[in-house]
Structure formats: C-alpha cells, structure tokens
Design an enzyme around this catalytic site. Structure first.
Site, PDB file in Angstrom:
ATOM      1  N   SER A 163     118.898  56.435 114.305  1.00 40.03           N
ATOM      2  CA  SER A 163     119.709  55.518 113.490  1.00 40.03           C
ATOM      3  C   SER A 163     118.936  54.526 112.639  1.00 40.03           C
ATOM      4  O   SER A 163     119.520  53.851 111.796  1.00 40.03           O
ATOM      5  CB  SER A 163     120.691  54.750 114.378  1.00 40.03           C
ATOM      6  OG  SER A 163     121.789  55.565 114.683  1.00 40.03           O
TER       7      SER A 163
ATOM      8  N   SER B  76     122.929  55.352 111.937  1.00 42.93           N
ATOM      9  CA  SER B  76     123.998  54.383 111.885  1.00 42.93           C
ATOM     10  C   SER B  76     123.597  53.054 111.225  1.00 42.93           C
ATOM     11  O   SER B  76     124.469  52.294 110.804  1.00 42.93           O
ATOM     12  CB  SER B  76     124.518  54.092 113.290  1.00 42.93           C
ATOM     13  OG  SER B  76     123.509  53.492 114.068  1.00 42.93           O
TER      14      SER B  76
ATOM     15  N   LYS C  72     121.627  44.224 111.694  1.00 42.32           N
ATOM     16  CA  LYS C  72     122.734  45.152 111.937  1.00 42.32           C
ATOM     17  C   LYS C  72     123.768  44.417 112.786  1.00 42.32           C
ATOM     18  O   LYS C  72     123.403  43.612 113.657  1.00 42.32           O
ATOM     19  CB  LYS C  72     122.155  46.362 112.685  1.00 42.32           C
ATOM     20  CG  LYS C  72     123.060  47.548 112.874  1.00 42.32           C
ATOM     21  CD  LYS C  72     122.268  48.683 113.563  1.00 42.32           C
ATOM     22  CE  LYS C  72     123.087  49.928 113.772  1.00 42.32           C
ATOM     23  NZ  LYS C  72     122.284  51.021 114.384  1.00 42.32           N
TER      24      LYS C  72
END
Lengths: 476, 97
Positions: free
Chosen positions: A178, A154, A79
């Site tokens: 997330s 996310s 990420k």
C-alpha cells in the site's frame, strides 16, 4: 506565484532553524498547494488551525534560541489511518466518521518532536483495504498523471499529495504493497521498512503481522531522514525492533560490484510489456554500471498472493471486531437490542471490501478450515521467508517491478474483487517475509509512471537505502 | 469442487456480527467463493519439515517490567467518542428481550 516544488527536507529544516525561512510560511505554502490540487481529491481534511499554531510556536521557539529539531517546520501529510490531534481520524470509513483521536500515534509524536508539522489527512481505501482508493467510503482520488485513472492504493491520497507537491513528504502504511504500489503508479518514492522498525501504536490496525509504516517522498534522502526519525523500539508496540544504526546519513557507494538478484518469478507472464521493458532496461543499465546480476528463483512467491489473502483477512477479521458501534464509531440508532445494534452498526458502517475481508477471515479461521487455510498459509510463509533469506545471502538486493501494470482506469476492477487483489502480486512477498522494500520511479509509459522495486535484507534498511540512492542516481 | 453456499455466507455474516441484506448475500456468495477457490491453491505446496511462522522477525516473549505506566490520556478523553454515556459509563441497548 507559489513555487511548485520543495527543497530537500534537510535543507528546508536547516533554513527554518537558521531563521532564513519561517515555519509558518512553509505551512502556508503547503496549504496553498493542497487547495490548488483539490480537483485530484487526495485530502480528506486539513489541519489548518492546528498546523498554523504549531508553526507559530516553532518560529517563536527559534527566535528564543531553542533547537526546533531535525525536521523543523517541515509540513507533512498523514494517511487518515494515523491517529492525529486536530482533525478526525476516519480510515476513510463510515464507521469511524467523526472519530476524534484521544491520543496520537507514536510515529506522529516522533515527527512532531523533531519539529515536523502535520497539515492534512490523506484519502485511502477504507481501512487500507484495496489498491486504488476506490474502496474509500468517501471518494476516489485521481491519478495526477491522468485524471481518468486510479492513483493506486491504499495510500493513494498520500502518494498523490507528494506527486502534486502538497507537502515535502507524506506517511503511508503498507500491509501488502500500500505504499509501494501507489508510489509506482504516481511516480514518487515509497519506502516499506523492515517489519517492526517503526511503531504501529496509534495507527489503525489492518493485518498486524504485516502492517508497516513508511514515508512517501520525492527522493531516497528524504525517505531516509523521515524513516530515521520514526524508527526504533516503542514500549507501546511490543513487535518493534531497535534501530540498528543511523539511517539518514546515506552513502552512495556506487553500483560497481553490487550483487543484484533478479527474481525470475517477478518477470514471468502477466506483466505489461512496457513495465517489462523499463525493468529490463534498468537492469541492463545497472549491469553497465558494474553490477553483478544473478537470476534467482523464489518458487513460493507464486503462491504469495494466495497466502496473503488468507493471512491478511484473518487478521483483518480479528482487528475489525473492535468496531462494534458501542464505544466509538458509527452507532445504528434504532436497533431493538444490543445484538442488533452490533450487526446493524457494522452492516451500515463497513463498506463491501471490509465485509468481504471480515467474512473470508472468519472462514479461514473457523474450526474445520483453520488447518487447511490459516495454518497452511503460515507454513507457506515460512517457506517464502527461507527462500527470500537464501536469495539475499547470495545477493545484496533483489530487484523487479513494483507493479505488473501502470495506473488502471477508474472503475476497471470494481465489481471484480479478485482481479483487484491481483494488483498486489509483486508487493505482498516483502510483507509476508518482513523484508524492507522500496519503489523508485524508473520510467514511464506515455504519461504513466513505472516503479522499480528493490528488496533488502531484514533489518538491512540502511544498506537498502544506501543502494537505493546509488540506483536513483542511475535512474535520473 | 465444493462451493460456498448462501447458507455458508449467512453463517459467516452471523459469526462476523454483520446483518447483511438479501442483495448483499447474493453478491457475496459468488465473490467470496471466487476468493476462497483462488487461495485454496496453497494446498499443493509441500511444507514438510517446516514450522508455521509465529513472528516474522523472530521475536519471542517480549517482556516489560511489571510497573504502572502513566499513559497521560484521561478516562474522559477515552470516553468522548462513545455514542451514549451515563455516569461516565458507556450505555448500550438491552441485552435480553
């Protein structure tokens, strides 16, 4: 034609170690699959040059007889809130566009020390604020099962990357769900460890008392192996805890006699019918396999979301105060003085959701409101921790859905931030209480995946992973 | 029930060092008000006899030896992202007008 699947991480590493497969070929395959799936937009940047160089070094070391490590040559995707050399670290935010990390996160260093190779950085809601990737300052990632829907967030870029086989695993961060939420919406495994099990050093902070780092994988074995490599105390993060035991050697102890707590608040109103059906069917199958199912109540979980949206923005407002446009990040060139340089750099550099959270956080921490909001939320949190611990003293695990819904349409919740927050309703409790939790693919509504959430005891990550492996077998 | 006003949002923006445009202020007034009203429901919880959570896994006073640590990152590396430098120092706009 490129093979569209990956063997298990342990098998891949073994093949590289034995010389049967070259690290450079695994990196090549990963880069090819990243290119193949680019229409879904999970990736912000690839690290082609750095990844190939590392792969060649690993291959050269193997030919010299050196041990390349437990993840030898295995490509992965991080990420874009992990500090990694070889590409910018942006957190999908305009204010960090072009940021060139001066050091790497501990998690990345540990993975690299065992031979893993970061090949790309994945999209996210900017600063991990959101549950759809629509808050990314750059672009929205598309759900691999339906391009008109969100992947969840996310860590949406990371879960889509794994769902599209771009790499055998990806890294995410989980502050309020997330990792687990997008894993549920994309049909992959997402693991949120006990708070502090993996060092947060070098990962862009969101809510520091809630943030954890975890793997997104195709199965539980892979998650356990990656977690095992990353876990443990780090002098650079004083909240880290010791790895209690080897995490990767999982034992499928079977379902018989397993004590499962069904949190009744997690199955209350507001669930999609199909999500309820899949969850109840799964519970019935576990019961058939010999599990002892008990209904439990976590009364405070109904307030967990309200509690979370006080504590999280409070911590966000503090963590995001460092982005001042002076030391790094976006700088508004035409400001007339220092104060205006701060305020305009932050206005242009931050997206709407970051601004909302900063201002809500500032509100709940301001004098006159602190006791009613922040302190009260920390008291409710204590209550939730106690209730969770009590439920887990009578049960091995707690089980429920990961998400109240399947993937929603792109744009559906944009313009209604509170509605977007509601998507976190089933995941935030584990962050508030610090417990480990996993999302396992459990079924589908048409094309759209539905995840099962399994919550374990604090620091009971090994037990949770063992049990998850048994449940995974039932689900397959 | 009291609601967040335009002045409240302006004040929050000031404290947060964010210069909002007029359109942004209008939008945030109603959005922030809805969020604050929602989170306010924790008012109703009875928390008597409880202590606020300080650290979720119960760590207290984590110490390390008072020794020099070599972080292996040079000042040059740490300064490379700064928008403006002068003699290895970060250069900012004037503070006083």
């Amino acid at each position: 034609m490129t093979d569209l699947t990956w063997k298990s991480i342990a098998e891949l590493a073994e093949e590289v170690r034995s010389g049967k497969t070259k690290a450079i070929d695994l990196v090549g395959k990963s880069l090819k699959l990243i290119d193949k799936g680019k229409a879904y937009k999970p990736i912000i940047a690839t690290l082609e040059k750095a990844a190939k160089k590392r792969a060649e070094e690993i291959d050269a070391n193997i030919s010299k007889g050196k041990d390349p490590g437990r993840l030898a040559g295995v490509p992965f995707i991080a990420k874009d809130n992990f500090l990694v050399f070889g590409a910018d670290t942006t957190a999908a935010s305009n204010i960090l566009k072009g940021f060139d990390a001066p050091y790497q996160s501990t998690a990345i260093n540990k993975l690299e020390a065992e031979g893993a190779i970061c090949v790309a950085k994945a999209n996210l809601d900017a600063f991990a604020h959101g549950s759809s990737t629509e808050n990314s300052d750059f672009f929205t990632t598309l759900n691999p099962h339906d391009k008109t829907r969100v992947p969840g967030g996310s860590s949406g870029g990371s879960t889509v990357a794994v769902a599209l086989s771009m790499a055998p695993f990806a890294l995410g961060t989980d502050t309020g769900g997330s990792i687990r939420f997008p894993a549920s919406l994309c049909g992959v495994v997402g693991y949120k460890p006990t708070y502090g099990l993996v060092s947060r050093s070098g990962v862009i902070a969101m809510g520091s008392s809630l943030d954890v780092i975890g793997p997104i994988t195709n199965d539980v074995n892979d998650a356990a192996l990656v977690l095992d490599v990353m876990a443990g105390k780090d002098p650079m993060d004083m909240t880290t805890i010791d790895k209690p035991e080897e995490l990767s050697d999982l034992a499928d102890r079977g379902i018989k006699g397993l004590k499962i707590g069904i949190v009744k608040e997690y199955l209350s109103d507001g669930l999609d019918e199909k999500v309820r059906e899949v969850t109840e069917n799964t519970i019935a199958r576990l019961k058939d396999a010999g599990a002892v199912v008990n209904e439990v109540s976590l009364p405070s979980s109904k307030l967990a979301l309200a509690c979370y949206y006080i504590l999280c923005p409070a911590e966000v407002s503090s963590n995001l105060s460092r982005y001042d446009g002076q030391r790094y990040g976006y700088n508004y060139k035409d400001a007339k003085d220092l104060d205006e340089s701060y305020t305009l750099s932050r206005d242009v550099g931050f997206g709407d959701e970051a601004k909302r959270r900063i201002m809500i956080g500032t509100y709940v921490l301001s004098s006159g409101y602190y006791d009613a909001y922040y302190k009260k939320a920390q008291l409710v949190r204590t209550k939730l921790i106690k209730e969770t611990a009590a439920a887990l003293s009578d049960n091995d695990i707690l089980v429920g859905p990961t998400s109240p819904m399947t993937a929603f349409k792109i744009g559906q919740n944009v313009g209604n931030p509170l509605q977007m927050y509601m998507t976190d309703v089933l995941t935030v409790s584990a962050n508030l209480s610090g417990n480990p939790a996993i999302s396992l693919p459990a079924g589908k509504d048409g094309n759209l995946p539905i995840g099962l959430q399994v919550i374990g005891k604090q620091a009971g990550d090994k037990e949770l992973l063992d049990i998850s492996k048994s449940i995974e077998r039932i689900l397959k | 029930m009291s609601s967040l006003t335009r002045e409240d949002v302006l004040k929050l923006a000031q404290l947060s060092k964010i210069k909002l445009t007029d359109e942004e202020i209008d939008k945030f007034v109603s959005e922030l008000d809805a969020i604050v009203k929602y989170v306010k429901q924790i008012d109703s919880v009875d928390v008597s006899g409880l202590r606020p959570t300080d650290q979720v896994t119960g760590l207290t006073n984590v110490m390390r030896p008072d020794e020099k640590i070599d972080y292996a990152t040079s000042p040059k590396e740490l300064l490379k992202n700064a928008p403006a430098l002068e003699k290895d120092q970060i250069k900012v706009k004037r503070i006083l007008n």
